[in-house]
Design a protein around this motif. Structure first.
Motif, mmCIF file in Angstrom:
data_model
loop_
_atom_site.group_PDB
_atom_site.id
_atom_site.type_symbol
_atom_site.label_atom_id
_atom_site.label_comp_id
_atom_site.label_asym_id
_atom_site.label_seq_id
_atom_site.Cartn_x
_atom_site.Cartn_y
_atom_site.Cartn_z
ATOM 1 N N ALA A 131 1.189 1.002 -6.851
ATOM 2 C CA ALA A 131 1.314 -0.397 -6.453
ATOM 3 C C ALA A 131 2.081 -0.533 -5.149
ATOM 4 N N THR A 132 3.113 0.273 -4.970
ATOM 5 C CA THR A 132 3.886 0.225 -3.726
ATOM 6 C C THR A 132 3.054 0.722 -2.551
ATOM 7 N N ALA A 133 2.269 1.759 -2.773
ATOM 8 C CA ALA A 133 1.390 2.228 -1.707
ATOM 9 C C ALA A 133 0.280 1.222 -1.415
ATOM 10 N N GLY A 134 -0.174 0.524 -2.448
ATOM 11 C CA GLY A 134 -1.262 -0.435 -2.260
ATOM 12 C C GLY A 134 -0.866 -1.684 -1.519
ATOM 13 N N ARG A 135 0.418 -1.927 -1.330
ATOM 14 C CA ARG A 135 0.825 -3.120 -0.591
ATOM 15 C C ARG A 135 0.353 -3.091 0.849
ATOM 16 N N LEU A 136 0.123 -1.893 1.383
ATOM 17 C CA LEU A 136 -0.336 -1.794 2.770
ATOM 18 C C LEU A 136 -1.751 -2.311 2.936
ATOM 19 N N THR A 137 -2.461 -2.502 1.823
ATOM 20 C CA THR A 137 -3.810 -3.061 1.911
ATOM 21 C C THR A 137 -3.814 -4.577 1.873
#
Length: 351
Positions: A74-80
């Motif tokens: 989820a933290t990595a997906g914030r960049l999307t």
């Protein structure tokens, strides 16, 4: 020896306790089946349930590798996220946002409470905000640590459990509900819950916190406000608000919150299995699903907490004089009926 509120040794009635005093209100609150007693019991039970749920969230998302992998995704997906990305709006938030918000919030609560002359609820509301923020800081720094169980890089492990920013926003909303007039409570909680939800979404989007941090902060705020109201009821500060059908404006205002809570929790739980347990590095599609699931679950939990507080405080007004003041009789009469916070008993002779 006879009870002091019934008959003295000289067979003359003792004057009843003067109503309207803090001692009378506190004793009345402890009477079996009293309104304050029922309010205190249900608020205490709600606080204990929120503590249990908070423990489950911490254990599942922080102390397990599966939960950590989902939060990492989820933290990595914030960049999307193209609407609340850190690159777009991170510079618009002052570094001292939390300090400024806390100062303004405390000032607002104090002004509203003093203008309405609700001194005990005002002190309790201010204490709930300060206590919530302080407890959140203590928990995330010294108690609720996050061990690295999934081998995540350092930039994915920022933030602590629970989120101090979300705790501040929601605790201010809940504290205002204790001091504003009863007829404005639904409006204040609705607007404040939506604002707190947006702030939580922002902190997740810019990487300050993870989804579990937001959910933990929302539950922590609920625990503190429930405990605060239970304490006020213990002191006899709660009274029954006029019963009647809910005004149409209240129904209209709560509809968005109800729909948001149901949609957030429902859609978040639906997306959760599709993104749980994905090891790093995750593909962008899975990361985006985890991020969306986290945003939805956090938003749904915050709105549900606000609705629960409104339900718990339905027909409950907080006032300085929960027991209506009465003037004590000038002199006792032998046959006068004794009234007070205790149920009537049959007279008996003293041997």
């Amino acid at each position: 020896m006879a009870p002091i509120d019934r008959i003295g040794t000289d067979s003359r009635a003792v004057p009843p306790l003067e109503a309207g005093t803090w001692w009378y209100a506190a004793v009345a609150a402890e009477a079996p089946g009293s309104f304050n007693g029922r309010v205190r019991k249900r608020l205490r039970n709600a606080a204990l349930a929120a503590v249990l749920l908070l423990s489950v969230v911490y254990a599942g998302l922080v102390l397990t590798a599966t939960g950590q992998r989902w939060e990492n995704a989820a933290t990595a997906g914030r960049l999307t996220d193209g609407t609340l990305s850190a690159e777009q709006i991170a510079g618009r938030v002052p570094h001292h946002f939390a300090l400024y918000s806390l100062s303004l919030a405390l000032l607002l609560i104090a002004v509203v409470g003093v203008l309405r002359r609700r001194y005990a609820p005002t002190v309790a509301a201010l204490g709930s905000v300060i206590g919530s923020v302080a407890l959140a800081e203590v928990l995330q720094r010294f108690v609720l640590h996050r061990p690295d169980l999934a081998g995540a890089p350092g930039h994915l492990l920022h933030g602590g459990f629970p989120s101090g920013h979300t705790t501040l926003a929601l605790s201010v909303t809940f504290a205002l509900a204790l001091v504003v007039p009863y007829r404005l409570r639904v409006l204040v909680v609705t607007v404040g819950a939506l604002w707190a939800t947006f702030l939580g979404a922002y902190t997740l989007a810019i990487g300050w916190h993870r989804p579990g941090d937001l959910i933990g902060a929302e539950l922590l705020s609920l625990v503190i406000v429930c405990g605060t109201v239970a304490l006020l009821a213990r002191k006899g500060k709660a009274r029954r608000a006029p019963r009647g059908r809910a005004p149409l404006r209240h129904v209209v205002m709560t509809v968005p919150v109800v729909l948001g809570a149901l949609a957030g929790l429902g859609a978040g739980l639906l997306l959760l299995p599709r993104s749980v347990g994905a090891p790093l590095p995750v593909d962008p599609a899975t990361a985006r699903l985890a991020y969306e699931s986290g945003q939805l679950l956090a938003a749904g939990t915050g709105l549900a907490a606000a609705l629960l507080l409104l339900a718990l405080l339905r027909h409950v007004d907080l006032d300085e004089s929960a027991v209506p003041p009465r003037r004590a009789p000038a002199g006792p009469e032998p046959d006068a009926e004794i009234t007070g916070p205790f149920p009537a008993e049959q007279d008996h002779e003293i041997s």
